[in-house]
Design an enzyme around this catalytic site. Structure first.
Site, PDB file in Angstrom:
ATOM      1  CG  HIS A 107     -20.490 -12.683 143.107  1.00  0.00           C
ATOM      2  ND1 HIS A 107     -21.649 -13.414 143.275  1.00  0.00           N
ATOM      3  CD2 HIS A 107     -19.489 -13.422 143.660  1.00  0.00           C
ATOM      4  CE1 HIS A 107     -21.360 -14.559 143.892  1.00  0.00           C
ATOM      5  NE2 HIS A 107     -20.058 -14.589 144.137  1.00  0.00           N
ATOM      6  CG  ASP A 118     -16.954 -22.299 140.848  1.00  0.00           C
ATOM      7  OD1 ASP A 118     -16.620 -23.495 140.938  1.00  0.00           O
ATOM      8  OD2 ASP A 118     -16.642 -21.435 141.681  1.00  0.00           O
ATOM      9  CE  LYS A 177     -17.722 -21.512 145.855  1.00  0.00           C
ATOM     10  NZ  LYS A 177     -18.492 -20.686 144.926  1.00  0.00           N
ATOM     11  CB  SER A 224     -16.156 -26.372 137.758  1.00  0.00           C
ATOM     12  OG  SER A 224     -15.948 -26.039 139.122  1.00  0.00           O
ATOM     13  NE  ARG A 254     -17.494 -10.669 154.673  1.00  0.00           N
ATOM     14  CZ  ARG A 254     -17.317 -11.178 153.464  1.00  0.00           C
ATOM     15  NH1 ARG A 254     -17.148 -12.463 153.307  1.00  0.00           N
ATOM     16  NH2 ARG A 254     -17.279 -10.406 152.409  1.00  0.00           N
ATOM     17  CB  THR A 303     -20.358 -15.171 140.637  1.00  0.00           C
ATOM     18  OG1 THR A 303     -20.128 -16.419 141.252  1.00  0.00           O
ATOM     19  CG2 THR A 303     -21.783 -15.067 140.153  1.00  0.00           C
ATOM     20  CE1 TYR A 317     -18.490 -18.202 155.313  1.00  0.00           C
ATOM     21  CE2 TYR A 317     -16.628 -17.013 154.418  1.00  0.00           C
ATOM     22  CZ  TYR A 317     -17.811 -17.013 155.119  1.00  0.00           C
ATOM     23  OH  TYR A 317     -18.309 -15.841 155.612  1.00  0.00           O
ATOM     24  CG  ASP A 343     -13.507 -19.455 141.215  1.00  0.00           C
ATOM     25  OD1 ASP A 343     -13.618 -18.766 140.186  1.00  0.00           O
ATOM     26  OD2 ASP A 343     -14.463 -19.712 141.966  1.00  0.00           O
TER      27      ASP A 343
END
Ligand code: CA
Length: 427
Positions: free
Chosen positions: A142, A242, A262, A266, A151, A359, A253, A135
């Site tokens: 995005h 996704d 994730k 999908s 962030r 995305t 993450y 991916d």
């Protein structure tokens, strides 16, 4: 070899509804289960599914070097591995067989009954066995939106983003075709202000509007794919949702990237539209902001103008609500750059590998490709036509992705990928 199948003036003796995604110029490839419970490789014209295994047995592919069982398989992997020359020959032949000027199959009632199915007589399957799924994260809009929310609003893009098509290796076992429902995932998440995580159902379940390309066997281990050759190894594309659990994702993450947020599912559209069929819709992508290293430089039209939309249909709603309209052409990094980058270190790519775009968000808020962005992290409400409101996806919602290309001569589409979200699994 010429792309005779793309001839926009060609008409078929099959009835094709107006505005069909599947005119005779499309000729996608898929795998389906027939009314007799036989699995076969097929194509689609209008609202007919065509059994290519049966067509081959009846001799309609004579003169094209194909093994006897090439279409009598439950995946397209071997056919894709045969390479672009074979895909083109077969697509051109199918166009000839169903051309309005060709009576051979049209006038053979017995053969016609053997090879033609209406869509309610078949069940679409996964088109390929996905060996590896990658991916990417290739929409600048995005990546900027997510960077702002997760962030730092002032430094939304990390320093590497404008230099490499950022990506990660995903999970292929949980990729499912349109129509297969998925359960809401559960896992660890960190409540706002808390120091310790809790366990429970994801409350921030999201779709990601993506497309994926499917490769043929491309290179040996150790051997990079030069960027100018990359497209010849791409068989075609599908719509790709996704699914993402934002609360699980946010907690897990760092530092290694997406994992359980994730890999619970999908969803893909079942017909692979060939890159050849998309040829009339080439466009240039965005100009690189930073000078690229030579192995990532492309010339000309390497992107495609594909209109995309996402709709949500709650369980009891009469109609769906389109919540996003985007376009594949917004992608900052194109597929050639993604494949060249993926293999520049010598990583080998096999037939049936699936590489998703990331995305696909456009520049305006109505073109954002996820609820995370549409609701801006849950701070805004997305209104549905039946009066309901959404920030993320609720149990029993159905999410539908659609995509098509259109010019003044022809429309080439992908159909849709439709997925219902079921409540958390209970044993
Ligand atoms: Ca993604």
């Amino acid at each position: 070899m010429s792309l005779a199948a793309n001839d926009p003036s060609r008409e078929s003796w099959l009835d094709i509804p107006d505005n069909s995604d599947f005119p005779i110029q499309n000729i996608p490839f898929g795998v389906f289960l027939t009314r007799d419970d036989i699995i076969t490789i097929g194509t689609r014209i209008g609202d007919y599914a065509i059994d290519l295994g049966a067509l081959h047995q009846l001799g309609y592919f004579e003169g094209i070097p194909l093994t006897d069982d090439i279409f009598l398989q439950d995946t397209l992997n071997d056919f894709i591995a045969d390479g672009r020359k074979t895909w083109r020959s077969v697509r051109n032949r199918i166009a000839e067989i169903f051309d309005i000027k060709n009576d051979t199959l049209k006038n053979n009632e017995k053969d016609r009954e053997t090879v033609l199915f209406t869509l309610d007589e078949i069940e679409m399957q996964m088109p390929v066995e996905v060996g590896d799924y990658t991916d990417f994260y290739s929409s600048k809009e995005h990546a900027t939106n997510v960077g702002k929310m997760f962030r730092d609003p002032d430094n939304a893009l990390l320093p590497n983003w404008l230099h490499i098509p950022v990506g990660y290796h995903g999970r292929s076992s949980s990729i499912v075709p349109s129509g297969i429902p998925l359960h809401r995932p559960q896992g660890q998440k960190l409540p706002k202000g808390a120091d310790e995580p809790i366990f429970g159902p994801s409350r921030l379940l999201d779709f990601e509007l993506e497309m994926a390309f499917i490769t043929t066997a491309s290179n040996h281990l150790g051997e990079p794919i030069p960027i100018e050759e990359a497209e010849s190894y791409i068989f075609g594309m599908v719509l790709f949702n996704d699914w993402s659990a934002r609360d699980l994702q946010k907690w897990e993450y760092v530092p290694l990237g997406p994992f359980l947020g994730k890999n619970f599912g999908s969803s893909v559209s079942p017909w692979i539209v060939t890159l050849d069929a998309l040829e009339p819709f080439r466009v240039e992508g965005p100009k690189p902001v930073k000078e690229l290293l030579p192995y990532l430089k492309t010339k000309g039209k390497k992107s495609f103008d594909i209109d995309l939309e996402v709709a949500i249909k709650p369980e009891n709603a009469d109609e769906e609500t389109v919540v996003s309209n985007s376009n594949f052409k917004y992608m900052y990094w194109n597929m050639s750059q993604q494949l060249a980058h993926h293999t520049v270190n010598g990583c080998n790519v096999r037939s049936g590998d699936m590489m998703a775009s990331g995305t696909i968000s456009g520049p305006t808020p109505d073109s954002y490709g996820s609820m995370l962005e549409l609701s801006w992290g849950g701070s805004k409400i997305v209104k549905l036509k039946n009066g309901e409101e959404r920030k993320f996806i609720e149990d029993n919602d159905t999410v539908i992705l659609r995509g098509h290309c259109q010019n003044h001569e022809v429309r080439i589409g992908f159909g849709e990928v439709t997925t219902k979200i079921l409540p958390v699994f209970k044993s």
